[in-house]
Scaffold this motif. Sequence first.
Motif, PDB file in Angstrom:
ATOM      1  N   LYS A  55     -10.491   1.239  -2.133  1.00  0.00           N
ATOM      2  CA  LYS A  55     -11.134  -0.005  -2.511  1.00  0.00           C
ATOM      3  C   LYS A  55     -12.327   0.279  -3.423  1.00  0.00           C
ATOM      4  CE  LYS A  55     -13.101  -4.232  -0.571  1.00  0.00           C
ATOM      5  NZ  LYS A  55     -13.464  -4.962   0.658  1.00  0.00           N
ATOM      6  N   GLY A  56     -12.408  -0.468  -4.526  1.00  0.00           N
ATOM      7  CA  GLY A  56     -13.521  -0.310  -5.453  1.00  0.00           C
ATOM      8  C   GLY A  56     -13.244   0.641  -6.600  1.00  0.00           C
ATOM      9  N   LEU A  57     -12.123   1.392  -6.532  1.00  0.00           N
ATOM     10  CA  LEU A  57     -11.754   2.286  -7.633  1.00  0.00           C
ATOM     11  C   LEU A  57     -10.800   1.566  -8.575  1.00  0.00           C
ATOM     12  CD1 LEU A  57     -11.189   5.716  -5.833  1.00  0.00           C
ATOM     13  CD2 LEU A  57     -13.292   4.767  -6.786  1.00  0.00           C
ATOM     14  N   HIS A  58     -10.887   1.901  -9.853  1.00  0.00           N
ATOM     15  CA  HIS A  58     -10.043   1.258 -10.855  1.00  0.00           C
ATOM     16  C   HIS A  58      -9.189   2.302 -11.565  1.00  0.00           C
ATOM     17  CE1 HIS A  58     -12.202  -2.523 -10.328  1.00  0.00           C
ATOM     18  NE2 HIS A  58     -13.312  -1.805 -10.332  1.00  0.00           N
ATOM     19  N   ARG A  59      -7.930   1.950 -11.783  1.00  0.00           N
ATOM     20  CA  ARG A  59      -6.960   2.904 -12.354  1.00  0.00           C
ATOM     21  C   ARG A  59      -7.403   3.416 -13.721  1.00  0.00           C
ATOM     22  NH1 ARG A  59      -3.299   5.876 -10.015  1.00  0.00           N
ATOM     23  NH2 ARG A  59      -2.730   4.078  -8.735  1.00  0.00           N
ATOM     24  N   ALA A  60      -7.879   2.531 -14.590  1.00  0.00           N
ATOM     25  CA  ALA A  60      -8.262   2.956 -15.947  1.00  0.00           C
ATOM     26  C   ALA A  60      -9.401   3.976 -15.911  1.00  0.00           C
ATOM     27  CB  ALA A  60      -8.656   1.747 -16.788  1.00  0.00           C
ATOM     28  N   THR A  61     -10.385   3.731 -15.056  1.00  0.00           N
ATOM     29  CA  THR A  61     -11.509   4.671 -14.937  1.00  0.00           C
ATOM     30  C   THR A  61     -11.035   5.997 -14.358  1.00  0.00           C
ATOM     31  OG1 THR A  61     -12.998   2.804 -14.557  1.00  0.00           O
ATOM     32  CG2 THR A  61     -13.830   4.985 -13.996  1.00  0.00           C
ATOM     33  N   LEU A  62     -10.159   5.915 -13.368  1.00  0.00           N
ATOM     34  CA  LEU A  62      -9.606   7.126 -12.763  1.00  0.00           C
ATOM     35  C   LEU A  62      -8.875   7.968 -13.800  1.00  0.00           C
ATOM     36  CD1 LEU A  62      -8.892   8.857 -10.258  1.00  0.00           C
ATOM     37  CD2 LEU A  62      -6.863   7.400  -9.985  1.00  0.00           C
ATOM     38  N   GLU A  63      -8.051   7.328 -14.625  1.00  0.00           N
ATOM     39  CA  GLU A  63      -7.279   8.063 -15.629  1.00  0.00           C
ATOM     40  C   GLU A  63      -8.193   8.676 -16.685  1.00  0.00           C
ATOM     41  OE1 GLU A  63      -4.304   8.891 -15.399  1.00  0.00           O
ATOM     42  OE2 GLU A  63      -3.691   7.604 -13.744  1.00  0.00           O
ATOM     43  N   ARG A  64      -9.290   7.995 -16.980  1.00  0.00           N
ATOM     44  CA  ARG A  64     -10.250   8.533 -17.965  1.00  0.00           C
ATOM     45  C   ARG A  64     -10.872   9.825 -17.451  1.00  0.00           C
ATOM     46  NH1 ARG A  64     -15.275   4.954 -20.341  1.00  0.00           N
ATOM     47  NH2 ARG A  64     -16.264   6.569 -21.600  1.00  0.00           N
ATOM     48  N   ILE A  65     -11.299   9.816 -16.204  1.00  0.00           N
ATOM     49  CA  ILE A  65     -11.921  11.013 -15.626  1.00  0.00           C
ATOM     50  C   ILE A  65     -10.879  12.097 -15.405  1.00  0.00           C
ATOM     51  CG2 ILE A  65     -13.117  11.906 -13.582  1.00  0.00           C
ATOM     52  CD1 ILE A  65     -14.497   9.156 -13.387  1.00  0.00           C
ATOM     53  N   ARG A  66      -9.702  11.717 -14.937  1.00  0.00           N
ATOM     54  CA  ARG A  66      -8.614  12.684 -14.746  1.00  0.00           C
ATOM     55  C   ARG A  66      -8.247  13.355 -16.063  1.00  0.00           C
ATOM     56  NH1 ARG A  66      -4.296   9.640 -12.298  1.00  0.00           N
ATOM     57  NH2 ARG A  66      -4.634  10.563 -10.254  1.00  0.00           N
ATOM     58  N   GLY A  67      -8.142  12.560 -17.128  1.00  0.00           N
ATOM     59  CA  GLY A  67      -7.801  13.115 -18.437  1.00  0.00           C
ATOM     60  C   GLY A  67      -8.853  14.083 -18.938  1.00  0.00           C
ATOM     61  N   PHE A  68     -10.120  13.755 -18.728  1.00  0.00           N
ATOM     62  CA  PHE A  68     -11.201  14.652 -19.144  1.00  0.00           C
ATOM     63  C   PHE A  68     -11.116  15.983 -18.392  1.00  0.00           C
ATOM     64  CE2 PHE A  68     -15.391  16.440 -18.259  1.00  0.00           C
ATOM     65  CZ  PHE A  68     -15.852  16.664 -19.543  1.00  0.00           C
ATOM     66  N   MET A  69     -10.868  15.911 -17.084  1.00  0.00           N
ATOM     67  CA  MET A  69     -10.803  17.132 -16.289  1.00  0.00           C
ATOM     68  C   MET A  69      -9.610  17.991 -16.692  1.00  0.00           C
ATOM     69  SD  MET A  69     -13.528  16.989 -14.532  1.00  0.00           S
ATOM     70  CE  MET A  69     -13.276  18.404 -13.444  1.00  0.00           C
ATOM     71  N   LYS A  70      -8.503  17.356 -17.030  1.00  0.00           N
ATOM     72  CA  LYS A  70      -7.327  18.105 -17.485  1.00  0.00           C
ATOM     73  C   LYS A  70      -7.626  18.858 -18.778  1.00  0.00           C
ATOM     74  CE  LYS A  70      -3.340  15.560 -15.670  1.00  0.00           C
ATOM     75  NZ  LYS A  70      -2.158  14.752 -16.053  1.00  0.00           N
ATOM     76  N   LYS A  71      -8.290  18.167 -19.702  1.00  0.00           N
ATOM     77  CA  LYS A  71      -8.579  18.780 -20.997  1.00  0.00           C
ATOM     78  C   LYS A  71      -9.587  19.919 -20.881  1.00  0.00           C
ATOM     79  CE  LYS A  71      -7.558  14.693 -23.778  1.00  0.00           C
ATOM     80  NZ  LYS A  71      -8.112  13.622 -24.648  1.00  0.00           N
ATOM     81  N   ASN A  72     -10.388  19.890 -19.833  1.00  0.00           N
ATOM     82  CA  ASN A  72     -11.410  20.927 -19.628  1.00  0.00           C
ATOM     83  C   ASN A  72     -11.102  21.734 -18.367  1.00  0.00           C
ATOM     84  OD1 ASN A  72     -13.718  20.148 -21.731  1.00  0.00           O
ATOM     85  ND2 ASN A  72     -12.898  18.259 -20.868  1.00  0.00           N
ATOM     86  N   ASP A  73      -9.811  22.023 -18.176  1.00  0.00           N
ATOM     87  CA  ASP A  73      -9.361  22.630 -16.916  1.00  0.00           C
ATOM     88  C   ASP A  73      -9.805  24.075 -16.716  1.00  0.00           C
ATOM     89  OD1 ASP A  73      -7.761  23.743 -18.831  1.00  0.00           O
ATOM     90  OD2 ASP A  73      -5.859  23.287 -17.861  1.00  0.00           O
TER      91      ASP A  73
END
Length: 225
Positions: free
Chosen positions: A153-171
């Motif tokens: 509750k309170g988390l949003h998919r678009a924000t999650l994907e943004r942070i997930r994508g950043f972490m993937k690119k800087n793995d």
Amino acid sequence: MIRVLIVEDDPMVAQLNKRFVESIEGFKVLGVASNGEDALMFLKNNLVDLIILDVYMPKIDGLSVLKEMRKKFIKADVILVTAAKETENIDEALKLGAVDYLIKPFEFERLKSSLENYLLRYKLLQSKNTIQQEDIDRITKSSKIQNDAPLQKGLHRATLERIRGFMKKNDKESLTSEEIAEKVGMSRVTVRRYLEYLTTTEEIKLEVEYGSIGRPSHLYKYNRR
């Protein structure tokens, strides 16, 4: 570069999907077909890795295209797109080897997630002569976690994907929440909430670094499973 064919009878949707696909690094749209007949003709004359295939189209529908591809041993992978939610269609598509199934209307982040999962699989299978169980788990489990796991509750998919994508690119880096927040342009409190969620799904590893002075540093790193 992954070669893509988009099969969609709505010209506006087709061009929108084309722009979406080509905005993601590693993908190139070779062609756009407005019906199943044109799609099969294109596949006869062009080598394609991935097809984004609408189900309901004139002349030949998407499921019939997929069946014909398998009969002709065309090995391109398929992401099916449809407004239909019928279990029978989904079951048949998966049995025919569709790698994903998107139900309209879907958000760009959902398509992006599907393409990134496919890219991960493609790179892994292209780069190794032999494959280990952990490699298979990395392909299959990451897809399930990203697409199926309900958000807190309170988390949003678009924000999650943004942070997930950043972490993937800087793995290859271990980063503090402050560093991540600065890079993605969000508050540290917001970023911390999403990092904690990604830690629970084991997509991100939390590392605690103890210095000689002061509080220990919490470092986050993408988990290359």
